[in-house]
Design a protein around this motif. Sequence first.
Motif, short mmCIF file in Angstrom:
data_model
loop_
_atom_site.label_atom_id
_atom_site.label_comp_id
_atom_site.label_asym_id
_atom_site.label_seq_id
_atom_site.Cartn_x
_atom_site.Cartn_y
_atom_site.Cartn_z
N ALA A 1 58.14 55.41 43.34
CA ALA A 1 57.59 55.43 41.98
C ALA A 1 56.82 56.73 41.74
CB ALA A 1 56.69 54.22 41.76
N ASP B 1 57.35 44.32 41.98
CA ASP B 1 57.59 45.61 41.33
C ASP B 1 58.35 46.58 42.21
OD1 ASP B 1 54.95 47.75 42.25
OD2 ASP B 1 55.11 45.69 42.94
N GLU C 1 57.76 45.83 35.71
CA GLU C 1 57.33 47.21 35.47
C GLU C 1 56.17 47.17 34.48
OE1 GLU C 1 59.37 50.84 33.20
OE2 GLU C 1 60.42 50.32 35.07
N SER D 1 57.80 53.29 37.52
CA SER D 1 58.33 52.55 38.66
C SER D 1 59.43 53.43 39.27
CB SER D 1 58.90 51.20 38.21
OG SER D 1 60.07 51.39 37.43
N ARG E 1 62.40 52.98 38.78
CA ARG E 1 63.54 52.90 37.86
C ARG E 1 63.62 54.16 37.00
NH1 ARG E 1 64.33 51.24 32.47
NH2 ARG E 1 62.05 51.05 32.24
#
Length: 954
Positions: free
Chosen positions: A328, A449, A470, A476, A478
């Motif tokens: 992250a 998470d 998130e 995050s 992602r």
Amino acid sequence: MSMLDGAAPQAVPRPVSDGCEEHLAMAAGWQRLAELVRRDAELRLHLALRPPRDLSADLGDGPQPTHPRASDQVRIVSPAALLDRAADDERTLLEQAIANQHEPMDALDFVADHFVRPLVAVWRALVDRHGLLLDLDADHIRFELTPGVRATGRLVLISVAGLRETAEVDALEVSRAARALHGGLNTLAAGFQQATFDGRQYKGRAVRAAVESVLSAELRYLAPETAALLRGDHPLDRYVHSVPEEQDRLLRDVLRAVEESSAARRRDPSLPVPAVVIDLDLCGLVPKARTLHAARTLAGPREGAPQGIPELARPGTLRALPSYSKPAWDRFLEVSGVAGRYPDVEWDDVHAEFCPAFYRPWERLRSDSLAPGLVRFVRDVEDAGGEVVFNTGRRDRVREHTSAVLARGGLTHVRLLTLPDDRVRPIAELKVENLRRLADLDVVAVFDDLTENRQVLRDSFPDAMVVAVEAPGFVSDRAPGCPPPDGAPLIATFERLPRQAGGSTPALSHTHSIAELQVGELSVGLPARGHAVNLSVAQTLSIVDRLVAEADSNAQRTAAAAPGHLRAALSTVADPLERTVLLLHHVFMRKQFHRGSRGTYTPEMARKDLMPFLRYNQPIQVVVPGFPVKQSQSGLKATGVLPDLAELGVLVRLRELQQTVKCLYAPGLRITVLTDGHHFRPRPAVIVESYLRKLNQYLRLVGGQDFLEFADIDDVARRKLGSCLDSERIVLIEYFQNTFRKAFTELDIAADPMGVLSRVSDVDPMAEHTPGGLAFRDMFRSILHSVALDVPAGRDRMSWARAVYTDPYQLGDPATPAEIVRARRQVLRQAWSDTVRYLSAVLTDRELGYDSLFTHRVRLTVSMPSPGRVGFAALGGSALLPWHGTAAVDEKGTLSTDFAIWLYDQGFVPVYSPVLGYRQPWLMAPVTSTAVVDSSRGAQLIPELLEGIHLRRK
């Protein structure tokens, strides 16, 4: 040359003057708004249109649609006129309107609901549901007052010049509209502070808090695209809030999985308890303060950034905040762009410094906040029969700090799993190990998470739903715009939508329990009460007659179709009585009469119940418990103590059952309804007797007195079991109550509600007396919402109940007013006492043999049926029983039951009838299905609805 010669026609210019074009645009705008007000319940309640005179021929004179309490002499006033004091000794119109209100209530609450909320609600509804932006500054705001100077709760629109499509506006126009609305609210607030009410003036802080409360409530749960539109540099930005529909669906799926697992466990108590597992950091808890502190700590000069990193010094300006996890963190560098701006900085070293600054000193852990919606979600999981487990990567040494944060939300009872201080193995493995130790749990869902944690947990619990979290404002691992790396579904918070997204049509809740509703997010509909409909005697009787005629007609059709449905089964049966058994069993199982599993009442069971009557050609004895008393104690479920159209509808359904049976078996049924108004919970005699008296009046109206009787269950028991029953029952009830009190000596529900409920099962006497059956905790949760409330003077009853029941278990939040906390403690203690009394009566009934009062009978039950009982659908549709709510018809005329607060929130209005009087509605109907044709008669149901009220067929 003409067109006949094949040449193209010449374009004939038809110039339209600018004035004409503007006129047409204005007319189109008014027509569009008129259509929206006609079909949108919220706009119907809060918005009236006053077009220019040259357009009034199409839209009508005066504010449209006409308010039921208004007339041609309605007053349309600006904020300035509302607040103007012509002389020192004269009251302003606002002061007069508050003094003239129908029900006494706090002046500030009245202004918030009749002036502030309509203004914000109309602006939000137009933007959110209809894609229209409107400037509502003080110069364009008008309010409607009746000739008697009473506020109707409607904003009057006198111009559509500022109306435009949201798809065509830019950020500057949105900001201007938001500032205009905020300015109009400030004008109202400032004027209110100068007003005097019975010698009292409200302080500016209280007035501002009231306005902010309305803004916060009305700008919550916006559609995501609306929230994105309204984000900007203006005063309303702080109130803009949204919950994606996908998040709502995911959380509901989890709760449904818990319910299904819990239902299986009720059938087989040896099964484990369904559990929902939630991680803490950046999942269940939001460490925003710690993150901001850690970022600022790293902002100073360093190699590669000799002037420091100002972005970290002002982390609030970043697109997203950094995270402690390395994947992250790397995403943060990419998203924020700081790595590109400072290429010579060793960002891995910065991350290594960030982590200890984020975690140390450990006291900073106490600054974390609970994720939005977490407390409510935990309550919902527990109400569904499950348990929440917090499974964190934090170590044992910070357990106390973590528990302190959870305690702020009343979550001290939830299991908290931490890791050893000296851990060296991967966190994900240790998390799985912790869960494996809980052999009494069935993990149905996991929230985390971190991708690596989710992957390991998914492998270890393949049947569980694994959900990525998130936290808003944080990065995050992602990539923006992409799904999580492991493909898990994604949520941002634990919030769910309190009502259907984007719905402008009044709809029923279809809930089983009021605990399923987010009561604190619902409107109590004060202005809606002014739109009440008053039926005449003739209209009332026409509704009843139509329901009865339709029931009789349906009965004949059902009976005529029965042999065809059973053609194969009947072809092998010659005995007429056996054929009748099959036909009657088929009737009991028809969708309009039956609920629950068909397996609980088989043809063999029906044969045993029916044959004693069929052999002697006698009416079949049917027993059904029900109709105790209307649950109106708080006003959230129903607003009065008498039975309404919902109870009458059930009597019509029982008539339909009787008529269907008579078509197949001439003697028909003899139905005994066992009422229990006093049996389980002592109630004032006047309430129970009034309820029963009205039921008998309904019975005569539907023509049911020849086949149905109401009998108090204790009166029947005295006849069947003997005259000494009363004394035996008193002794047994006291004995069982003492058993409960002794078992619960160490429990105080008003001190630690959720902690007590988590422990009560360990000492519950019901586990010994009814293993796998009724449990104290479940019954307490049910009774909690049917406890009488003491309403302070000057407070609206439903508004007060909403405040108390927003979270009745929350006693420790310092932001909760002390009077609300006291009321919650009172409710909790009373519900605890009532539950002890209720279950003591249940156990007493078993000891005395109440279940065998009728030796031969067909037993109907309005609850989910157990073997040997026929589940009776009552009104069908929702499982909500008529006495647990308020009668309502939807726009199609289908009669049902729902909770009063939900109906008001959805734009239903009271419909009164002479058969019930004018203190309690006979039913509620969508405001969009009402109209004012004659102002002297007020609002009336439109003919399509009045003539179309009917019972549900399944």
